[in-house]
Design an enzyme around this catalytic site. Structure first.
Site, PDB file in Angstrom:
ATOM      1  N   VAL A  61       0.837  -1.200   0.000  1.00 16.09           N
ATOM      2  CA  VAL A  61       0.000   0.000   0.000  1.00 16.09           C
ATOM      3  C   VAL A  61       0.870   1.248   0.000  1.00 16.09           C
ATOM      4  CG1 VAL A  61      -1.762   1.299   1.260  1.00 16.09           C
ATOM      5  CG2 VAL A  61      -1.939  -1.185   1.087  1.00 16.09           C
ATOM      6  N   CYS A 183     -10.824  -2.461   3.269  1.00 15.70           N
ATOM      7  CA  CYS A 183     -10.931  -2.571   1.816  1.00 15.70           C
ATOM      8  C   CYS A 183     -12.262  -3.174   1.365  1.00 15.70           C
ATOM      9  CB  CYS A 183      -9.768  -3.385   1.263  1.00 15.70           C
ATOM     10  SG  CYS A 183      -9.478  -4.951   2.124  1.00 15.70           S
ATOM     11  N   HIS A 296     -10.402  -7.562  -4.995  1.00  8.93           N
ATOM     12  CA  HIS A 296     -11.454  -8.307  -4.301  1.00  8.93           C
ATOM     13  C   HIS A 296     -12.724  -8.369  -5.153  1.00  8.93           C
ATOM     14  CE1 HIS A 296      -8.909  -8.314  -0.918  1.00  8.93           C
ATOM     15  NE2 HIS A 296      -9.527  -7.467  -0.123  1.00  8.93           N
TER      16      HIS A 296
END
Length: 388
Positions: A61, A183, A296
């Site tokens: 990140v 997230c 995702h």
């Protein structure tokens, strides 16, 4: 699809652990993300910009923070790259300039206006308040402060009003904490919120299919390593996860609580209620880890207070900033993790009426989003842009 997969691999092979880190997004080779063009603040390095610190810069990140700052020409007068003692002294090239990674210390935040944190909850708890005391606005990507009542939990497209009272020091402001949601929560609510505003969600059922990137760069490397090992007939190396990940899926590796839910699932429940400011909305989730690299996917079932048909829902989503609709039934083309990898937008498809509910009171949707980008770094920097 081959080009997309190649870009997917490029991120994995970025030099995360090299003594001299040259990030693959310096300005001379920058590829802008066209999804952001309409809302990007394009200023870059400038004397009147804020002073920025990136905490955890050598992680997945942290690297994405730098890429997004560059892609969006985020204005800054200087930038300080911070990490653990182990990473201190490494060199990064960013925006055609070479920087030395500094060890994270309390004095690291002197003169810093905005501090972007993604170094884990323990680091955030230790250094976040220190940065605030020194006048920095901390945008924290960990779970450390998300459920603290006075800390805004923000998705800029969803609830920017939660941080409206926070200002930079130079604009009569002072230090403050702002939390980045989890997230899976960000990706889910980017699609669910515009429908919630129209018809009010009373119950939401979420099943997530979460990528390796959510567990960090080392998990991504392990997935690649295991894939080679299994294809070569070898026993897979299991260091990050305690079981085979390649060619497998399993319940999310977060700790399981006494109620049977794991921590990841409860984040979706609690964070949704806080962001929507609705303690009565019913949310349940099942989170699964799948062998995908960095994006995702989520299956979301929505029950509404007021009727909402699928055509109206599709029009609402098509008009929502940060959302792309991929919903081609004829060709059976719907969102996939590869479609959204390295992209800003969350993609939504499989928009259909829930046949188990009468009166157009239910919908099913399928959502995909880049976990490192919109699920973490991009959302944090969009928060920072709101401060400008």
């Amino acid at each position: 699809m081959q080009v997309t997969a190649s870009a997917h691999r490029l991120h994995l092979f970025s030099p995360l652990s090299s003594p001299a880190l040259s990030l693959p997004f310096a300005k001379h080779c920058r590829c802008r993300n066209r999804d952001a063009a309409a809302t990007t603040v394009r200023m870059g390095l400038r004397e009147d910009g804020p002073s920025v610190a990136v905490v955890g810069v050598t992680g997945a990140v942290g690297q994405e923070f730098l890429r997004v700052l560059s892609d969006r020409d985020f204005p800054y007068r200087n930038i300080r790259l911070l990490a653990s003692r182990r990473s201190a002294g490494k060199h990064l090239t960013f925006e055609d300039r070479e920087y030395t990674v500094e060890e994270l210390r309390p004095e690291s935040f002197e003169g810093i206006d905005i501090a972007l944190f993604s170094a884990g909850g323990s680091i955030s708890k230790e250094f976040g308040p220190v940065a605030v005391e020194r006048g920095s606005i901390v945008v924290d990507n960990s779970s450390a402060f998300r459920m603290v009542p006075e800390v805004p939990l923000v998705i800029p497209e969803v609830n920017p009003e939660a941080m409206a009272h926070i200002r930079l020091k130079g604009r009569s402001g002072k230090g403050a904490l702002i939390a980045n949601p989890n997230c899976s929560t960000i990706i889910c609510l980017m699609a669910a919120t515009p429908l919630h505003r129209h018809a009010k969600v009373v119950r939401m059922i979420v099943s997530t299919y979460q990528a390796a990137s959510g567990a960090g760069a080392a998990a991504m490397e392990e997935l690649l390593q295991q894939t080679h090992e299994v294809l070569d007939g070898k026993q897979p190396t299991c260091k990050i996860f305690k079981q085979q990940y390649a060619f497998n899926l399993f319940s999310h590796n977060a700790a399981v609580l006494s109620n049977g839910y794991n921590e990841e699932e409860m984040k979706l429940v609690k964070e949704t209620r806080k962001i929507w400011n609705d303690m009565d909305v019913k949310v349940t989730a099942t989170c699964i880890r799948v062998p995908v690299m960095r994006a995702h996917a989520e299956s979301v079932n929505l029950q509404f207070e007021k009727p909402l048909d699928e055509d109206t829902a599709r029009r609402i989503l098509e008009g929502t900033a940060g959302v792309s609709v991929i919903d081609d039934r004829e060709s059976n083309h719907f969102p996939t993790p590869l479609d959204v990898s390295n992209k800003d937008d969350v993609a939504v498809g499989r928009i259909r009426q829930d046949l188990s509910q009468d009166g157009n009171l239910g919908l099913d949707i399928f959502v995909c989003g880049d976990q490192i980008r919109k699920g973490a770094a991009l959302n944090a920097i969009q928060i920072a842009e709101k401060l400008l």
